[in-house]
Design a protein around this motif. Structure first.
Motif, PDB file in Angstrom:
ATOM      1  N   UNK A  69       4.242   5.267 -11.993  1.00 53.68           N
ATOM      2  CA  UNK A  69       3.077   4.405 -11.754  1.00 53.68           C
ATOM      3  C   UNK A  69       2.986   3.941 -10.309  1.00 53.68           C
ATOM      4  N   UNK A  70       3.320   4.819  -9.381  1.00 53.24           N
ATOM      5  CA  UNK A  70       3.257   4.475  -7.946  1.00 53.24           C
ATOM      6  C   UNK A  70       1.789   4.318  -7.538  1.00 53.24           C
ATOM      7  N   UNK A  71       1.487   3.204  -6.844  1.00 57.72           N
ATOM      8  CA  UNK A  71       0.090   2.934  -6.449  1.00 57.72           C
ATOM      9  C   UNK A  71      -0.188   3.310  -4.988  1.00 57.72           C
ATOM     10  N   UNK A  72       0.847   3.265  -4.125  1.00 52.89           N
ATOM     11  CA  UNK A  72       0.697   3.588  -2.706  1.00 52.89           C
ATOM     12  C   UNK A  72       1.969   4.305  -2.242  1.00 52.89           C
ATOM     13  N   UNK A  73       1.820   5.216  -1.295  1.00 59.45           N
ATOM     14  CA  UNK A  73       2.998   5.839  -0.687  1.00 59.45           C
ATOM     15  C   UNK A  73       2.981   5.541   0.811  1.00 59.45           C
ATOM     16  N   UNK A  74       4.119   5.071   1.309  1.00 67.57           N
ATOM     17  CA  UNK A  74       4.277   4.889   2.760  1.00 67.57           C
ATOM     18  C   UNK A  74       5.341   5.880   3.226  1.00 67.57           C
ATOM     19  N   UNK A  75       4.935   6.785   4.099  1.00 65.16           N
ATOM     20  CA  UNK A  75       5.871   7.767   4.632  1.00 65.16           C
ATOM     21  C   UNK A  75       6.532   7.169   5.868  1.00 65.16           C
ATOM     22  N   UNK A  76       7.713   6.636   5.669  1.00 62.01           N
ATOM     23  CA  UNK A  76       8.466   6.022   6.774  1.00 62.01           C
ATOM     24  C   UNK A  76       9.628   6.899   7.173  1.00 62.01           C
ATOM     25  N   UNK A  77       9.495   8.210   6.974  1.00 54.72           N
ATOM     26  CA  UNK A  77      10.605   9.104   7.327  1.00 54.72           C
ATOM     27  C   UNK A  77      10.622   9.357   8.834  1.00 54.72           C
ATOM     28  N   UNK A  78      11.716   9.929   9.269  1.00 50.96           N
ATOM     29  CA  UNK A  78      11.904  10.283  10.681  1.00 50.96           C
ATOM     30  C   UNK A  78      10.873  11.344  11.082  1.00 50.96           C
ATOM     31  N   UNK A  79      10.403  11.305  12.333  1.00 55.87           N
ATOM     32  CA  UNK A  79       9.381  12.291  12.742  1.00 55.87           C
ATOM     33  C   UNK A  79       9.831  13.749  12.602  1.00 55.87           C
ATOM     34  N   UNK A 100       8.231   3.790  -0.750  1.00 56.96           N
ATOM     35  CA  UNK A 100       8.510   3.906   0.687  1.00 56.96           C
ATOM     36  C   UNK A 100       9.505   5.041   0.877  1.00 56.96           C
ATOM     37  N   UNK A 101       9.078   6.078   1.579  1.00 59.33           N
ATOM     38  CA  UNK A 101       9.986   7.175   1.913  1.00 59.33           C
ATOM     39  C   UNK A 101      10.697   6.775   3.191  1.00 59.33           C
ATOM     40  N   UNK A 102      12.004   6.611   3.111  1.00 58.69           N
ATOM     41  CA  UNK A 102      12.706   5.940   4.199  1.00 58.69           C
ATOM     42  C   UNK A 102      13.651   6.821   4.979  1.00 58.69           C
ATOM     43  N   UNK A 103      14.697   6.174   5.447  1.00 54.30           N
ATOM     44  CA  UNK A 103      15.679   6.870   6.282  1.00 54.30           C
ATOM     45  C   UNK A 103      15.534   6.510   7.744  1.00 54.30           C
ATOM     46  N   UNK A 104      14.738   5.469   8.036  1.00 58.26           N
ATOM     47  CA  UNK A 104      14.566   5.042   9.429  1.00 58.26           C
ATOM     48  C   UNK A 104      14.722   3.514   9.516  1.00 58.26           C
ATOM     49  N   UNK A 105      14.966   3.043  10.731  1.00 59.02           N
ATOM     50  CA  UNK A 105      15.069   1.605  10.992  1.00 59.02           C
ATOM     51  C   UNK A 105      13.746   0.922  10.635  1.00 59.02           C
ATOM     52  N   UNK A 106      12.630   1.591  10.951  1.00 63.89           N
ATOM     53  CA  UNK A 106      11.304   0.995  10.723  1.00 63.89           C
ATOM     54  C   UNK A 106      11.030   0.857   9.220  1.00 63.89           C
ATOM     55  N   UNK A 107      11.416   1.850   8.434  1.00 59.88           N
ATOM     56  CA  UNK A 107      11.193   1.769   6.982  1.00 59.88           C
ATOM     57  C   UNK A 107      12.010   0.618   6.398  1.00 59.88           C
ATOM     58  N   UNK A 108      13.204   0.455   6.947  1.00 58.27           N
ATOM     59  CA  UNK A 108      14.047  -0.648   6.473  1.00 58.27           C
ATOM     60  C   UNK A 108      13.407  -1.997   6.800  1.00 58.27           C
ATOM     61  N   UNK A 109      12.854  -2.108   7.992  1.00 60.46           N
ATOM     62  CA  UNK A 109      12.172  -3.352   8.380  1.00 60.46           C
ATOM     63  C   UNK A 109      10.983  -3.591   7.448  1.00 60.46           C
TER      64      UNK A 109
END
Ligand SMILES: NC(=O)c1ccc[n+]([C@@H]2O[C@H](COP(=O)([O-])OP(=O)(O)OC[C@H]3O[C@@H](n4cnc5c(N)ncnc54)[C@H](OP(=O)(O)O)[C@@H]3O)[C@@H](O)[C@H]2O)c1
Length: 253
Positions: A68-78, A10-19
């Protein structure tokens, strides 16, 4: 043979990624949250965390393979466009499924007085006007660009106290982190005597308070449009991401 468990980056840095990381933890979905390391004390997170850049798209592709990452979720700021472009390129290269957790841009409502500009340079140009009290809500990384308009009194809101001198001659920094409330932003802007707000069109709920406060005070807003991003699959809520990962959040149903 049973398939090996998911390991989601999970690429984060946002409230939504944290949720999302909270939901993943509750659903026992394995993963890693990645933060850029811009904030000195990141908020507590539910997943194991790594910090700092990967070294471009190539570095990210190498990380995906070695971990061994199977999925990437881009939850970074727009506005974190470089990271999103790198994620897109690295997932293409490694054949890893990518989903972006995005939020709709804010749209002007009755009572709003927005000047739309395409980018940060457009916002700097829009401030080529007589001195005013400006709430410059663009984050720490872009402050220096506004030194081209030194006539204004700037109100800044930063997550961490500035390390050195601010790059603007007349600036007051408030140290705070979202989510922010409309009443608190109203009080902040009234105390400051804010005459103009500069905002990125981030969308979402965590930082919309300043726009609602500006509406109530009749204060105009210079609204910076989002950078263009590569086309990718998108989800608009953490629950949608979980479904994409093949799980349901309401496990009791
Ligand atoms: N831009 C904003 O307005 C804003 C607002 C709130 C939060 N954030 C968060 O702050 C972080 C940095 O934003 P930015 O605008 O500086 O990004 P950016 O310009 O797109 O990224 C610049 C570089 O920082 C590293 N990076 C960015 N996000 C990362 C992450 N989640 N994990 C690991 N490395 C990351 C990458 O370095 P390498 O190329 O070395 O991998 C990337 O190429 C992001 O996590 C974003 O979600 C940004």
């Amino acid at each position: 043979m049973p398939s090996s468990p998911a390991k989601v980056l999970v690429l984060g840095g946002t409230t939504e990624a944290r949720a999302l990381t909270r939901l993943m933890d509750a659903a026992s979905i394995g993963g890693v949250l990645s933060l850029a390391g811009r904030v000195a004390r990141p908020a507590p997170q539910s997943l194991p965390m790594r910090m700092g850049g990967f070294g471009g798209a190539e570095g990210l592709a190498a990380y995906i393979r070695s971990e061994g990452i199977t999925h990437v979720v881009d939850g970074t700021h727009p506005f974190a466009a470089q990271m999103s472009r790198n994620a897109h390129a690295a997932c293409l290269e490694t054949g890893t499924p990518l989903l972006a957790l995005t939020r709709a841009p804010w749209v002007a409502e009755a009572g709003d007085n927005w000047l739309l500009v395409p980018d940060m340079a457009g916002a700097v140009a829009a401030l080529d006007r007589p001195a005013a009290r400006v709430f410059l809500a663009v984050g720490r990384m872009h402050l220096a660009e506004f030194a081209a308009q030194p006539q204004h009194d700037y109100l800044l809101r930063l997550v961490d106290p500035p390390e050195g001198a601010l790059p603007l001659p007349k600036a007051e920094a408030v140290i705070d982190r979202g989510p922010f409330t409309e009443e608190a932003d109203l009080a902040l802007m009234q105390r400051n005597g804010t005459q103009l707000v500069v905002s990125k069109n981030a969308g979402g709920s965590a930082s919309v308070a300043k726009l609602r406060a500006a509406r109530r005070l009749g204060v105009p807003v210079v609204m910076i449009d989002r950078p263009a991003l590569p086309e990718r699959a998108e989800a608009h809520s953490p629950e949608e991401v979980l479904r994409w990962l093949g799980h349901v959040t309401d496990l009791g149903v």
